[in-house]
Design an enzyme around this catalytic site. Sequence first.
Site, PDB file in Angstrom:
ATOM      1  N   LYS A   1      61.853  64.905 -15.698  1.00 19.97           N
ATOM      2  CA  LYS A   1      63.283  65.233 -15.686  1.00 19.97           C
ATOM      3  C   LYS A   1      64.005  63.998 -16.208  1.00 19.97           C
ATOM      4  O   LYS A   1      64.846  63.386 -15.535  1.00 19.97           O
ATOM      5  CB  LYS A   1      63.708  65.623 -14.258  1.00 19.97           C
ATOM      6  CG  LYS A   1      65.121  66.147 -14.141  1.00 19.97           C
ATOM      7  CD  LYS A   1      65.303  67.560 -14.705  1.00 19.97           C
ATOM      8  CE  LYS A   1      66.763  67.980 -14.643  1.00 19.97           C
ATOM      9  NZ  LYS A   1      67.017  69.283 -15.314  1.00 19.97           N
TER      10      LYS A   1
ATOM     11  N   ASP B   1      53.286  70.120  -7.654  1.00 18.18           N
ATOM     12  CA  ASP B   1      53.179  71.039  -6.512  1.00 18.18           C
ATOM     13  C   ASP B   1      53.858  72.357  -6.853  1.00 18.18           C
ATOM     14  O   ASP B   1      53.300  73.439  -6.661  1.00 18.18           O
ATOM     15  CB  ASP B   1      53.850  70.387  -5.285  1.00 18.18           C
ATOM     16  CG  ASP B   1      53.819  71.299  -4.069  1.00 18.18           C
ATOM     17  OD1 ASP B   1      52.758  71.891  -3.808  1.00 18.18           O
ATOM     18  OD2 ASP B   1      54.860  71.428  -3.396  1.00 18.18           O
TER      19      ASP B   1
ATOM     20  N   ASP C   1      52.048  76.263  -8.081  1.00 21.76           N
ATOM     21  CA  ASP C   1      52.258  77.543  -7.390  1.00 21.76           C
ATOM     22  C   ASP C   1      52.748  78.599  -8.372  1.00 21.76           C
ATOM     23  O   ASP C   1      52.336  79.758  -8.323  1.00 21.76           O
ATOM     24  CB  ASP C   1      53.288  77.401  -6.253  1.00 21.76           C
ATOM     25  CG  ASP C   1      52.626  77.145  -4.899  1.00 21.76           C
ATOM     26  OD1 ASP C   1      51.605  76.423  -4.865  1.00 21.76           O
ATOM     27  OD2 ASP C   1      53.142  77.654  -3.886  1.00 21.76           O
TER      28      ASP C   1
HETATM   29  C1  IPM Z   1      49.596  71.708  -1.833  1.00 21.14           C
HETATM   30  C2  IPM Z   1      50.431  71.895  -0.597  1.00 21.14           C
HETATM   31  C3  IPM Z   1      50.697  70.538   0.047  1.00 21.14           C
HETATM   32  C4  IPM Z   1      51.419  69.702  -0.979  1.00 21.14           C
HETATM   33  C5  IPM Z   1      51.476  70.616   1.378  1.00 21.14           C
HETATM   34  C6  IPM Z   1      50.768  71.481   2.392  1.00 21.14           C
HETATM   35  C7  IPM Z   1      51.751  69.254   1.940  1.00 21.14           C
HETATM   36  O1  IPM Z   1      51.604  72.576  -0.894  1.00 21.14           O
HETATM   37  O2  IPM Z   1      48.481  71.177  -1.724  1.00 21.14           O
HETATM   38  O3  IPM Z   1      50.049  72.122  -2.895  1.00 21.14           O
HETATM   39  O4  IPM Z   1      52.647  69.825  -1.129  1.00 21.14           O
HETATM   40  O5  IPM Z   1      50.761  68.900  -1.644  1.00 21.14           O
HETATM   41 MG    MG Z   2      51.701  73.312  -2.869  1.00 20.96          MG
END
Ligand code: IPM
Ligand code: MG
Length: 356
Positions: free
Chosen positions: A191, A247, A251
């Site tokens: 960013k 992170d 996802d």
């Molecule tokens: C991941 C999870 C962890 C992170 C959490 C549970 C702390 O979301 O491994 O992606 O944010 O790294």
């Molecule tokens: Mg995560």
Amino acid sequence: MNLSIALLKGDGIGPEIVDSAVQVLQKVAEKYGHTFRFSEYLLGGIAIDETGVPLPQETLDGCLAADSVLLGAVGGPKWDNLPADIRPEKGLLGIRKAMGLYTNLRPAKLYPSLIGKCLLHPDTVKNGFDLLIVRELTGGIYFGERGRRNGPLGPEAYDTEAYSVMEIERIARVAMSAAQKRSGRVVSVDKANVLETSRLWREVVHRIAEEYEGVTVEDMLVDNAAQQLVRNPSQFDVMVTTNMFGDILSDEASQITGSIGMLPSASLGDGTRGLYEPIHGSAPKYAGTGRCNPIATILSAGMMLRYSFSLQQEADCIDAAIDKALRDGCRTNDIAGPGQEVLSCSEMTQAILERI
Ligand code: IPM
Ligand code: MG
């Protein structure tokens, strides 16, 4: 080979999915003439219940003594209201940091047999995609100074993002050498139009890239990257980014593969010892129901064979068995289409074992 593997089953569906991966590892050991020795340690909520802390010293010692570590997942509503210092997640962050695991590899690929489960338009994913997110894992806002204080507008909270040149250099090197073995294309996500850490990140990433022949780096702002990932995921090969952006983007990437239950990860440092875990959480509502998908954890075990033990053929064998099971129509709840038979976690494990 004779290798020791520490198991951190954790909470929720953790024990179930780790047991699945252990069965697969044992089958592979049998087939290829290896011995894997397993020892279990407590991490997360279960460790809080039994010892009062999320990362007991015994767990850390056990992991550092093992050749590698396989982790299920940690956390759950039971521990949600504890003070920040003894939350299950603190155990996970603590072990990553204590083991020096600054690299997190999160591959996301679309299996042709799951195209129907991908949320994107079929035209968008007709060429499939196979990307690797290289996430920095022991720096940034996850580990910066944080706290509460009195600000000009009254009480406030703060978290700090800081990156040293050294931390950026070492993760950039990982991304560049990964890219050399793939298409040579790296997208570095930041960013830089707002954050000073991102401007340093860009500078360092480009300097390191020059050391790697055949590698090209393109910068992309994180908001645009989030958009491009769902607009045209096949444009990406290696993405390198900070702890928090990685992170979030991983996802997002998991959802376009059909299910978060499909994504493995490898956390690595300078040595060969790593920590391998699915990217999903402990899914408390599915714990004990048998309705979870063991594939992300089994794929993580495969990554352990590949990255920690250099057992390429054995790792390929696990990947191929999963691919075959999917092509044969084996589906857990999260990846089943309308009218498809739904397998339990142990039935899916069985289906994969039969194909090893
Ligand atoms: C991941 C999870 C962890 C992170 C959490 C549970 C702390 O979301 O491994 O992606 O944010 O790294
Ligand atoms: Mg995560």
